[in-house]
Motif scaffolding. Sequence first.
Motif: not given
Length: 154
Positions: A34, A37-38, A41-42
């Motif tokens: 998790t 993935q975050e 994206q950031k």
Amino acid sequence: FASCFPLLLTYVKDQVSWKTMSDPFDSLLNLETTFEQEGYQKGYSEGQKQGLVEGHSLGYQKGFEIGAEIAGFRVYVDFWLAILSQGRAALTSRTEKALIAFQSTLGELPPPDDFHPQDEKLFEIIERLRAKFKQLSSLLRLPGTKPADAENSF
């Protein structure tokens, strides 16, 4: 069968409660994925923003270099036409023709507000100006460096 029903209900109830108890642990097991993935994206969105800033800066710099080169060509041709009109220099007819052709090619450039970086024709005109500048410099027996910067390149 009716006597088994309460027992079956208890079994299902135990399964549901056991499954609900494992949900917090499942999220802990997937915590690394998790966050990865975050983070991706950031990082991706920040990279896009940074790329836009760098692209804008580079475009501004290259646009300035091209503008300075074109301005140098204009000053060069205006200077020689002024000298020629005042009779301070006697140029050969070949040199005069080359000077007029250089001025004509400068006239083919679009107004500065209409410059578009994707316009291939603009860069073709600039390449022709560079060639005509070298020709004129040779005919006038002057050094053939560009007025703005000898290292300008697209």
